[in-house]
Design an enzyme around this catalytic site. Structure first.
Site, PDB file in Angstrom:
ATOM      1  N   SER A 147      -7.458 -15.184  17.641  1.00  0.00           N
ATOM      2  CA  SER A 147      -8.435 -15.273  17.075  1.00  0.00           C
ATOM      3  C   SER A 147      -8.524 -14.771  15.629  1.00  0.00           C
ATOM      4  CB  SER A 147      -9.629 -14.523  17.694  1.00  0.00           C
ATOM      5  OG  SER A 147      -9.175 -13.245  17.880  1.00  0.00           O
ATOM      6  N   ASP A 387     -16.000  -3.795  15.122  1.00  0.00           N
ATOM      7  CA  ASP A 387     -14.843  -4.590  14.971  1.00  0.00           C
ATOM      8  C   ASP A 387     -14.096  -4.566  13.822  1.00  0.00           C
ATOM      9  OD1 ASP A 387     -13.027  -6.547  14.919  1.00  0.00           O
ATOM     10  OD2 ASP A 387     -14.180  -8.269  15.774  1.00  0.00           O
ATOM     11  N   HIS A 390     -11.039  -8.283  13.102  1.00  0.00           N
ATOM     12  CA  HIS A 390     -11.410  -9.673  12.459  1.00  0.00           C
ATOM     13  C   HIS A 390     -12.122  -9.568  11.046  1.00  0.00           C
ATOM     14  CE1 HIS A 390     -11.377 -10.385  17.016  1.00  0.00           C
ATOM     15  NE2 HIS A 390     -10.620 -11.549  16.694  1.00  0.00           N
TER      16      HIS A 390
END
Length: 416
Positions: A147, A387, A390
């Site tokens: 990702s 997070d 990312h």
């Protein structure tokens, strides 16, 4: 008689107007016909339909290319909200997933968008979406990985899509791929989900979890058939390996599942990938890149001793020397050794150090978890829900693509 003279004079006065109108109509028709021709400036600028032959060579000036002696990966982040602006906005690019649209998701500051990477001994060429599309004419550019790599794919799509007419671009989801098609250039920018590069039980594009990992270290054929013939391949694989220091995997017998040290497993996986490259890549017409690890910022005590937080609420890059414990140097050595032994040229884009400084640019609590935006309660608990893997977009992956663009310009110039 007087009426006849008056009528004649009126006709004579209208004649120049009628002739001028015909001239304007004729000129307009000629202009439109020219636009449709292969020789028009606009047509040459914006493309040629499929099957209409080769385009003239793209002009790559010396100013477009980085000097051989310059290491673009060594430098510093410079605050620049005047000469440097993001290549796109969250509003202008409809291809961003919610996971990365931090401001739209509630992030109050936008400082992270205005830091420009400045190499020590040169400058990166200014990104030109039209020039990149000209280089990509008739080609496929594919990002392969997890990702984080999907974020780089979305960044690249957003960096080029603004100059394309709405009807000349499209995004298809064909799991495990996403395909952004640029019709007038007969080109595509693609993403392929393969978090370990080799095959695993996590290869489904949406139904996967890092908690249950089983990697087939000597199997790559199911992925490789989708990579064959792709003109430019950009590989990345790291975060999914690092969930625990050991990983379940098979090597040899598909039924013989064993627990491997992650570094051992990673080395075996890259050997399988290297063998596929040497048997499947045509170095005369294909280019291969490998992205180094994207760093994480999970523990604030690494850059602010005595604290016990993470990347949440960070607004500025780290200043001075810094290397986080989340970036495994043994993995870097394995990548380096593998690429050194390859018979096929692979360009290594070492973006780890420059990204290490950017503790401020992660999605933090302004992203998604399991496909849903964080709730108010989850956002109030950043220690458990932030997070720090990312990246927000626009953001750091745009710089990775500026560097990739610089290398594509350089290799295109050398080819010419």
């Amino acid at each position: 008689m007087t009426k006849q003279v008056s009528l004649d004079r009126r006709i004579q006065s209208l004649l120049p107007v009628a002739l001028a109108s015909l001239l304007v109509l004729g000129t307009t028709r000629l202009f439109l016909d020219t636009l449709k021709s292969n020789h028009s400036f606009v047509f040459q600028l914006y493309g040629r339909s499929r099957g209409q032959g080769e385009r003239p060579a793209v002009i790559v000036s010396p100013e477009d290319c980085i000097d051989e002696s310059c290491n673009v990966f060594e430098g510093k982040w410079v605050w620049d909200n005047e000469s440097y602006a993001p290549h796109y906005t969250e509003e202008s690019c409809p291809y961003l997933v919610k996971q990365v649209t931090c401001q739209k998701n509630g992030r109050p500051d936008s400082y992270y968008k205005n830091w420009r990477w400045q190499p020590n001994d040169c400058s990166l060429p200014r990104f030109d979406p039209l020039k990149l599309l000209q280089i990509l004419r008739g080609k496929r550019l594919m990002f392969v990985g997890d990702s984080v790599q999907r974020g780089q794919f979305e960044s690249m799509v957003c960096m080029v899509q603004s100059i394309l007419p709405q009807r000349k671009k499209s995004l298809q989801r064909v799991p495990p791929r996403k395909i952004f098609t640029i019709k007038e250039f007969d080109a595509s920018i693609e993403y392929y989900w393969a978090p370990f590069i080799v095959e695993s039980i996590s290869d489904h594009a949406t139904k996967h979890t890092v908690l249950k990992r089983l990697v087939k270290l000597d199997s790559i054929a199911k992925h490789g058939k989708h990579w064959e013939g792709v003109d430019i391949l950009v590989f990345e694989s790291y975060v999914w390996w690092m969930h625990k220091p050991t990983i379940n995997a098979t090597y040899g017998s598909p039924n013989d599942v064993q627990e491997y040290n992650v570094t051992t497993a990673y080395k075996l996986a890259l050997q399988t990938w290297a063998e596929w490259l040497e048997s499947s890549i045509n170095p005369e017409r294909q280019k291969v890149f490998f992205m180094s690890m994207s760093p994480t910022h999970l523990w604030s005590w690494e850059w602010r001793p005595g604290s016990d937080e993470n990347c949440y609420n960070e607004s500025y890059p780290i200043q001075g020397s810094y290397w986080g414990t989340g970036s495994n140097t043994k993995i870097m050595d394995i990548i380096d050794d593998t690429l050194q032994d390859l018979k096929v040229k692979v360009t290594f884009l070492n973006i780890t150090q420059l990204s290490e400084y950017r503790k401020d640019a992660h999605t933090s609590v302004y992203g998604e978890r399991k496909g849903k935006l964080l709730t108010k309660e989850q956002r109030s608990d950043p220690k458990n829900f932030a997070d720090c893997i990312h990246w927000c977009l626009p953001g750091v992956p745009d710089t990775w693509n500026e560097i990739l663009y610089a290398h594509l310009l350089k290799s295109h110039q050398n080819f010419l």
